[in-house]
Motif scaffolding. Structure first.
Motif, PDB file in Angstrom:
ATOM      1  N   VAL A  84       0.864  -1.183   0.000  1.00 46.85           N
ATOM      2  CA  VAL A  84       0.000   0.000   0.000  1.00 46.85           C
ATOM      3  C   VAL A  84       0.901   1.233   0.000  1.00 46.85           C
ATOM      4  O   VAL A  84       2.092   1.145   0.295  1.00 46.85           O
ATOM      5  N   VAL A  85       0.320   2.390  -0.343  1.00 46.03           N
ATOM      6  CA  VAL A  85       1.095   3.640  -0.406  1.00 46.03           C
ATOM      7  C   VAL A  85       0.317   4.772   0.237  1.00 46.03           C
ATOM      8  O   VAL A  85      -0.906   4.857   0.106  1.00 46.03           O
ATOM      9  N   LYS A  86       1.050   5.651   0.934  1.00 49.54           N
ATOM     10  CA  LYS A  86       0.472   6.877   1.479  1.00 49.54           C
ATOM     11  C   LYS A  86       1.487   8.007   1.319  1.00 49.54           C
ATOM     12  O   LYS A  86       2.646   7.763   0.974  1.00 49.54           O
ATOM     13  N   THR A  87       1.051   9.238   1.577  1.00 56.01           N
ATOM     14  CA  THR A  87       1.971  10.370   1.495  1.00 56.01           C
ATOM     15  C   THR A  87       2.482  10.733   2.894  1.00 56.01           C
ATOM     16  O   THR A  87       1.960  10.259   3.905  1.00 56.01           O
ATOM     17  N   ILE A  88       3.489  11.600   2.940  1.00 52.71           N
ATOM     18  CA  ILE A  88       4.133  11.940   4.217  1.00 52.71           C
ATOM     19  C   ILE A  88       3.218  12.706   5.160  1.00 52.71           C
ATOM     20  O   ILE A  88       3.477  12.751   6.367  1.00 52.71           O
TER      21      ILE A  88
ATOM     22  N   THR B  60       5.338   8.548   0.171  1.00 54.78           N
ATOM     23  CA  THR B  60       5.784   9.458  -0.886  1.00 54.78           C
ATOM     24  C   THR B  60       5.586  10.908  -0.456  1.00 54.78           C
ATOM     25  O   THR B  60       4.950  11.193   0.565  1.00 54.78           O
ATOM     26  N   LEU B  61       6.097  11.813  -1.264  1.00 51.84           N
ATOM     27  CA  LEU B  61       5.793  13.227  -1.078  1.00 51.84           C
ATOM     28  C   LEU B  61       4.303  13.466  -1.323  1.00 51.84           C
ATOM     29  O   LEU B  61       3.603  12.617  -1.874  1.00 51.84           O
TER      30      LEU B  61
ATOM     31  N   GLU C  68      -4.348   9.546   0.109  1.00 52.25           N
ATOM     32  CA  GLU C  68      -3.829  10.692   0.828  1.00 52.25           C
ATOM     33  C   GLU C  68      -4.956  11.355   1.606  1.00 52.25           C
ATOM     34  O   GLU C  68      -6.133  11.171   1.294  1.00 52.25           O
ATOM     35  N   GLU C  69      -4.556  12.118   2.603  1.00 52.52           N
ATOM     36  CA  GLU C  69      -5.530  12.703   3.524  1.00 52.52           C
ATOM     37  C   GLU C  69      -6.469  13.677   2.831  1.00 52.52           C
ATOM     38  O   GLU C  69      -7.551  13.973   3.328  1.00 52.52           O
TER      39      GLU C  69
END
Length: 579
Positions: A353-357, A377-378, A402-403
């Protein structure tokens, strides 16, 4: 104009020449004659630049405004770059547009410029969501694409999202290289505005079914959807493109009880029923929420104008409808996808899975709980898309987000996809309802299992050149005088993504950050709280994010812990904004 710097004056003078059409020259001359210095400065102090969401700005005349010349210049520069990068290929691009004022006109103009440069264009006949554009780039084997949209910005804005051959928005080095090509254009006379119609293929409505069928293959529990086909769903497109695809995909998925908010169903660039067409805002979601309450809906969803972001409202423990924030929606989706796949024995070692900082660590906590890798990621979904592309055929992307209300399940596209998300949010609601649970019940279970996260975002709007300068100074000041305590809790680590280094304030140790440079500062407290400061790449705003966490030993303690965390967040945010 004597108060302006030479570059700004030069741009104004250039826009008063015969290179520009008479109407444009007349509008600029009127600003000069009327001594509209603030408007002149904001319109000409710079060239529009690609940010996290591409090219975006207020519509009007000027080098820093969205108009035929800035869009034409961007498209000519992108055309030049595509032809250099793919010299021995037939270059193809896809072009789509949303419901904003001028989007269709801009879309046709962009298609004309591409076609005049000998590039084959797939132009959508009617407005369609951003994820459809990303899907089309991959489906038609294009080297690039353009979506005309300003996403959730106010009605005076429009924008230009540029895509590469993987269906993702431009990332390094292509984003900077395209800007170099754009800046190399010295005169608008170099822009080829006269389209060649033989180079333009119209993408018609039947393409919708290809996208819907591909998405339907991703469904994890179609048998549960069939069992819960009468799930009560309320949907609003907030006057945007969601109306073209979301009802269709929900019907194709098998949901038979979908109510569209009629007052917001018609595409309209003036967004007459809302202040901002942004599903993050309570006000923008209010009409859909009211309809949900009236119908006692199981889930309420609303998409932004280009249907790449979705807001959700569900009944809470008190039986009243509550808006979920982007971190909560994304965490629920992550939990559903992983738990449903685990239940079916489909989780694999190479899944991730992927999310941003600036997105909640709850995403990665859930992934860890299921033994699944997570990447960070950024900010900006284009970076999530870049991870998916880089890991293609090596690892298996499941879900990410992302949020800021952007999510994607499966890798059919390389951008956030609210159409895909609406289908999965509905399936997720059906899955848990089949177990006698609401989405709010499941959220509390997640908090009990992985920790109770409370987040808040504060955005400060600073318009024009003066605002841009103020935001820049705020970041300089934060770096020069970094807070040592936030909300009464000591800061233990500072992460400076601009300088790509993390500072441990306890040991003095410095650690390199293995991400591209970005103007973001993060402060980590000894309690593990994460506070981020970041200028927006798409709006005249500086954003402050706060995420705090505490164990929830029992669901019955939810209200007490929520109050405690809310108080902590308020204290931290007061300190960081004041700082």
């Amino acid at each position: 104009m004597t108060n302006f710097d030479n570059e700004t004056n030069g741009r104004i003078q250039q826009w008063l020449t015969a290179e520009y059409d008479q109407d444009t020259v007349a509008q600029v001359q009127k600003l000069v004659d009327d001594k509209e210095e603030t408007e002149l400065l904001d319109s000409f102090y710079k060239e529009l630049e690609f940010g996290t969401g591409g090219l975006r700005g207020i519509m009007g005349v000027g080098s820093n405004r969205m108009n035929k010349y800035t869009l034409g210049k961007a498209t000519q520069g992108l055309s030049n770059y595509l032809k250099k990068e793919f010299p021995n290929e037939e270059v193809k691009v896809a072009v789509s547009y949303d419901s904003r004022n001028n989007s269709q006109v801009f879309g046709k103009m962009v298609a004309d410029v591409f076609s005049a440069n000998g590039i084959k264009v797939y132009l959508f006949e009617e407005l369609r969501p951003t994820p459809m554009l990303s899907f089309a780039v991959r489906h038609f084997g294009c080297q690039g694409g353009v979506m005309l949209t300003a996403s959730h910005n106010p009605k005076e804005y429009n924008g230009y999202k540029a895509y590469w051959n993987d269906g993702g928005q431009l990332v390094a080095p292509h984003d900077k290289n395209v800007i170099t090509e754009v800046n190399a254009i010295q005169s608008v006379t170099e822009i080829k505005f006269e389209g060649i119609q033989d180079n333009i293929t119209v993408v018609k409505e039947d393409f919708d079914q290809i996208y819907i069928d591909a998405n339907k293959q991703l469904s994890i529990h179609p048998e549960i959807v069939a069992a819960q086909q009468d799930l009560k769903i309320v949907f609003s497109p907030i006057h945007g493109t969601g109306i073209t695809l979301v009802p269709k995909i929900l019907e194709a998925w098998g949901f038979k009880n979908v109510t569209v908010v009629e007052e917001q169903s018609k595409p309209d660039g003036n967004f007459p029923t809302v202040i901002y067409p942004n599903p993050e805002e309570e006000e923008a979601m209010s009409m859909a929420k009211q309809k949900g309450e009236a119908l006692d809906a199981d889930v309420v969803m609303a998409t932004d104008p280009d249907a790449d972001r979705v807001g959700v409202a569900v009944k809470n423990a008190n039986g009243t409808f509550q808006l979920l924030n982007g971190n909560q929606i994304g965490s629920l989706l992550t939990y559903y996808v992983l738990s449903a796949k685990q239940e079916k024995g489909e989780l694999q070692a190479e899944d991730y899975v992927v999310k941003t900082i600036v997105t909640s660590n709850l995403f990665s906590d859930i992934a860890t709980g299921f033994g699944v890798k997570s990447y960070e990621t950024l900010t900006g979904f284009k970076f999530i898309g870049e991870v998916i592309t880089n890991l293609e055929e090596k690892e298996n992307y499941l879900v990410g987000g992302e949020e800021s209300y952007g999510f994607l399940v499966g890798d059919l596209v390389r951008d956030k996809d609210a159409v895909n998300s609406c289908a999965f949010i509905a399936e997720m609601t059906a899955y848990f309802k089949n177990q006698g649970k609401s989405l709010f019940d499941v959220l509390l279970e997640i908090y009990e299992k992985y920790g109770f996260y409370q987040e808040k975002l504060i955005s400060l709007t600073k318009k024009g050149k003066a605002g841009a300068d103020e935001i820049k100074q705020m970041m300089i000041d934060l770096r020069a005088n970094a807070p040592k305590v936030l909300g009464g809790v000591a800061v233990s680590e500072i992460r400076d993504y601009e300088n790509k280094v993390a500072y441990d304030l306890t040991t003095g140790k410095k650690t390199a950050i293995d991400l591209p440079k970005s103007d973001v500062l993060q402060f980590i407290t000894v309690d593990g709280d994460v506070i981020s400061a970041r200028p927006s790449g798409t709006e005249p705003k500086i954003k402050f994010y706060c995420s705090v966490k505490e164990q929830l030993s029992a669901i019955s303690e939810y209200d007490m812990v929520a109050g405690k965390l809310e108080h902590k967040v308020e204290q931290i945010m007061a300190d960081i904004v004041k700082n």
